[in-house]
Design an enzyme around this catalytic site. Structure first.
Site, PDB file in Angstrom:
ATOM      1  N   LEU A  60       0.845  -1.197   0.000  1.00 21.22           N
ATOM      2  CA  LEU A  60       0.000   0.000   0.000  1.00 21.22           C
ATOM      3  C   LEU A  60       0.888   1.257   0.000  1.00 21.22           C
ATOM      4  O   LEU A  60       0.767   2.122  -0.864  1.00 21.22           O
ATOM      5  CB  LEU A  60      -0.910  -0.020   1.238  1.00 21.22           C
ATOM      6  CG  LEU A  60      -1.765   1.221   1.506  1.00 21.22           C
ATOM      7  CD1 LEU A  60      -2.816   1.402   0.413  1.00 21.22           C
ATOM      8  CD2 LEU A  60      -2.474   1.109   2.877  1.00 21.22           C
ATOM      9  N   GLU A  83       1.211  -0.098  10.239  1.00 20.09           N
ATOM     10  CA  GLU A  83      -0.242  -0.331  10.170  1.00 20.09           C
ATOM     11  C   GLU A  83      -1.031   0.884  10.692  1.00 20.09           C
ATOM     12  O   GLU A  83      -2.087   0.751  11.286  1.00 20.09           O
ATOM     13  CB  GLU A  83      -0.649  -1.647  10.851  1.00 20.09           C
ATOM     14  CG  GLU A  83      -0.046  -2.848  10.105  1.00 20.09           C
ATOM     15  CD  GLU A  83      -0.791  -4.149  10.241  1.00 20.09           C
ATOM     16  OE1 GLU A  83      -2.004  -4.139  10.507  1.00 20.09           O
ATOM     17  OE2 GLU A  83      -0.151  -5.202  10.058  1.00 20.09           O
TER      18      GLU A  83
HETATM   19  N1  COS Z   1     -13.637  -0.115   6.304  1.00 25.01           N
HETATM   20  C1  COS Z   1     -14.312   0.020   5.138  1.00 25.01           C
HETATM   21  N2  COS Z   1     -14.313   1.150   4.391  1.00 25.01           N
HETATM   22  C2  COS Z   1     -13.589   2.187   4.864  1.00 25.01           C
HETATM   23  C3  COS Z   1     -12.848   2.122   6.068  1.00 25.01           C
HETATM   24  C4  COS Z   1     -12.908   0.911   6.797  1.00 25.01           C
HETATM   25  N3  COS Z   1     -12.231   0.782   7.946  1.00 25.01           N
HETATM   26  N4  COS Z   1     -12.237   3.301   6.275  1.00 25.01           N
HETATM   27  C5  COS Z   1     -12.576   4.097   5.238  1.00 25.01           C
HETATM   28  N5  COS Z   1     -13.389   3.412   4.390  1.00 25.01           N
HETATM   29  C6  COS Z   1     -14.031   3.935   3.164  1.00 25.01           C
HETATM   30  C7  COS Z   1     -14.840   5.170   3.497  1.00 25.01           C
HETATM   31  O1  COS Z   1     -16.140   4.823   3.900  1.00 25.01           O
HETATM   32  C8  COS Z   1     -14.834   5.923   2.180  1.00 25.01           C
HETATM   33  O2  COS Z   1     -15.788   5.356   1.324  1.00 25.01           O
HETATM   34  P1  COS Z   1     -16.837   6.285   0.500  1.00 25.01           P
HETATM   35  O3  COS Z   1     -15.979   7.077  -0.460  1.00 25.01           O
HETATM   36  O4  COS Z   1     -17.734   5.309  -0.194  1.00 25.01           O
HETATM   37  O5  COS Z   1     -17.520   7.146   1.497  1.00 25.01           O
HETATM   38  C9  COS Z   1     -13.454   5.589   1.610  1.00 25.01           C
HETATM   39  O6  COS Z   1     -13.037   4.368   2.243  1.00 25.01           O
HETATM   40  C10 COS Z   1     -12.429   6.675   1.883  1.00 25.01           C
HETATM   41  O7  COS Z   1     -12.354   6.831   3.296  1.00 25.01           O
HETATM   42  P2  COS Z   1     -11.858   8.169   4.001  1.00 25.01           P
HETATM   43  O8  COS Z   1     -12.551   9.335   3.374  1.00 25.01           O
HETATM   44  O9  COS Z   1     -11.999   7.973   5.469  1.00 25.01           O
HETATM   45  O10 COS Z   1     -10.337   8.198   3.554  1.00 25.01           O
HETATM   46  P3  COS Z   1      -9.165   9.195   3.964  1.00 25.01           P
HETATM   47  O11 COS Z   1      -8.359   9.469   2.771  1.00 25.01           O
HETATM   48  O12 COS Z   1      -9.722  10.346   4.742  1.00 25.01           O
HETATM   49  O13 COS Z   1      -8.171   8.311   4.918  1.00 25.01           O
HETATM   50  C11 COS Z   1      -7.252   7.115   6.741  1.00 25.01           C
HETATM   51  C12 COS Z   1      -8.488   7.532   5.897  1.00 25.01           C
HETATM   52  C13 COS Z   1      -6.371   8.281   7.179  1.00 25.01           C
HETATM   53  C14 COS Z   1      -7.869   6.473   7.941  1.00 25.01           C
HETATM   54  C15 COS Z   1      -6.411   6.103   5.916  1.00 25.01           C
HETATM   55  O14 COS Z   1      -5.737   6.724   4.839  1.00 25.01           O
HETATM   56  C16 COS Z   1      -5.406   5.324   6.742  1.00 25.01           C
HETATM   57  O15 COS Z   1      -5.756   4.364   7.429  1.00 25.01           O
HETATM   58  N6  COS Z   1      -4.108   5.747   6.678  1.00 25.01           N
HETATM   59  C17 COS Z   1      -3.041   4.996   7.285  1.00 25.01           C
HETATM   60  C18 COS Z   1      -2.544   3.969   6.326  1.00 25.01           C
HETATM   61  C19 COS Z   1      -1.789   2.890   7.030  1.00 25.01           C
HETATM   62  O16 COS Z   1      -2.190   2.310   8.007  1.00 25.01           O
HETATM   63  N7  COS Z   1      -0.611   2.610   6.501  1.00 25.01           N
HETATM   64  C20 COS Z   1       0.235   1.641   7.087  1.00 25.01           C
HETATM   65  C21 COS Z   1       0.940   0.874   6.068  1.00 25.01           C
HETATM   66  S1  COS Z   1       0.039  -0.430   5.443  1.00 25.01           S
HETATM   67  S2  COS Z   1       0.693  -1.909   6.560  1.00 25.01           S
END
Ligand code: COS
Length: 382
Positions: free
Chosen positions: A124, A364
């Site tokens: 990712l 994560e």
């Molecule tokens: N389960 C299912 N769907 C999800 C979800 C979840 N936990 N979290 C978000 N979504 C969906 C949202 O509902 C949204 O869908 P719609 O467009 O249909 O409304 C879409 O995904 C986008 O979500 P959101 O607007 O919340 O996205 P953002 O860009 O604001 O980012 C964060 C969300 C910051 C939470 C995300 O980018 C994240 O987790 N970042 C960290 C990444 C990470 O952990 N990296 C580590 C390396 S990978 S091991």
């Protein structure tokens, strides 16, 4: 499916013994050589440890989340590199297929991931897309019956040994953010993939991490997870929800190990004519460790049970990841303090854990991203 309690107890007894007798004695050598011996990987395969979380129908043990977390807590009693070796196959490297894959994709990959014959990895993160995962730039362009991938994935755990990557890439360049992203299963032998040199890290030696570079990498169109474009970000988030919960079990296990070592050391080490465990300021540090571990263990088991009951655990998984990763950082710091000078030098292994656990607040999803997810979920619908 839930295992009957006798079978599950046999599994946990076996894992506990394996950790105690086989893995703990190897910790220093694994850190020194930055590699887990091949015969240990083979033994983990024979024990079924690569398929803990893969459904029985596809050759795994099909543990519930609660059962998996209990096993992961036991794996946490030793160096994190050992859990990391089986971690991607049980977690982020297989769950995209389990959760959203087509039947053909499940049949093709899951049995081999369950046995450990194949290693799965999750791609990712990119050089310019870490916490802001939805800004990723790797592209997947449709060309005839194939997708053509271009881009770089950064800090990818188990990439050096991976056979299949779950890759998040942008299929729709005109749609910025999450909606233009799709998830793919990419065989490591596909033409146009190359790997970076494994990174030298602060800790977690034995858990290899490198970049994965796609240059006009052609993959069949049916590599698209679930056969549907635009769903890849959601797949990644669902995978991370589960992953954040199960790795929290690992943090609890590491904290237990550090606390056990600290109790033993404090009762053996004498100063001012008596064991340092007789001193109330040392006792306070031990009590703080034990208290925080109890809270962490309870929250992880509760969230796991809720996940098994099909509740939405996005907020709880973030709470567990946030609390448990910060908690084990505090415990590791106290463990160094209790061990004094011995905690700072390599021999006791405490400084190694101290460095290993520092990663937990970063990968994560950083602690700050977990805070953001928790608050977002609290404010939803207001
Ligand atoms: N389960 C299912 N769907 C999800 C979800 C979840 N936990 N979290 C978000 N979504 C969906 C949202 O509902 C949204 O869908 P719609 O467009 O249909 O409304 C879409 O995904 C986008 O979500 P959101 O607007 O919340 O996205 P953002 O860009 O604001 O980012 C964060 C969300 C910051 C939470 C995300 O980018 C994240 O987790 N970042 C960290 C990444 C990470 O952990 N990296 C580590 C390396 S990978 S091991």
């Amino acid at each position: 499916m839930t295992l009957d309690s006798e079978t599950f107890n046999q599994l946990t007894d076996t894992v506990e013994r394996f950790v105690r007798e086989r893995l703990i004695p190897l910790e220093a050598a694994v850190a020194e050589n930055d590699k887990i011996p091949d015969d240990v990987i083979e033994e983990m395969r024979e024990l079924g440890m690569f398929g803990l979380a893969i459904p029985e129908a596809y050759g795994g043990l099909g543990l519930t989340v609660e059962e998996e977390v209990r096993v992961v807590m036991l794996m946490g009693l030793t160096s994190p590199a050992f859990r990391s070796a089986i971690g991607t196959n049980n977690g982020i490297g297989s769950q995209g297929i389990v959760i959203d894959g087509t039947e053909e994709q499940k049949k093709k990959y899951l049995p081999k991931l369950a046995t450990g014959e194949m290693i799965g990895s999750f791609a990712l993160t990119e050089p310019d897309a870490g916490s802001d995962a939805a800004s990723l730039r790797t592209t997947a362009r449709m060309d005839g019956n194939e997708y053509v991938l271009n881009g770089t994935k950064r800090f990818i755990t188990n990439a050096p040994s991976a056979d299949v990557f779950t890759v998040m890439a942008r299929t729709d360049p005109d749609t910025p953010g999450a909606r233009g992203i799709s998830a793919f299963l990419v065989d490591a032998g596909s033409p146009g993939i190359s790997l970076g040199t494994p990174y030298r890290k602060m800790g977690q030696q034995g858990a290899p991490v490198c970049d994965v570079i796609f240059e006009n990498c052609r993959i069949p169109a049916d590599s698209l997870i679930g056969g549907k474009e635009g769903q890849g970000f959601k797949t990644a988030m669902k995978v991370l929800d589960r992953g954040r919960l199960t790795i929290s079990g690992m943090f609890v296990g590491n904290a237990e190990r550090l606390t056990r070592d600290s109790v033993r050391y404090a009762s053996e080490r004498k100063q001012f004519g008596k064991p340092i465990s007789d001193f109330q300021l040392v006792q306070a540090m031990l009590a703080d460790c034990e208290t925080e571990i109890y809270a962490a263990r309870s929250m992880v088991l509760d969230a796991a049970r809720r996940k098994d009951a099909d509740e939405d655990v996005t907020k709880l998984a973030a709470i567990c990841k946030y609390y448990c990763s910060e908690m084990v950082g505090r415990v590791a710091d106290r463990a160094v303090q209790i061990h004094g000078g011995a905690g700072y030098i390599s021999e006791a292994g405490i400084e190694r854990f101290y460095r290993d656990v520092r990663l937990y607040r970063l990968y994560e999803g950083t602690s700050q991203i977990q805070q953001l997810i928790i608050a977002r979920e609290m404010l939803k619908g207001l």
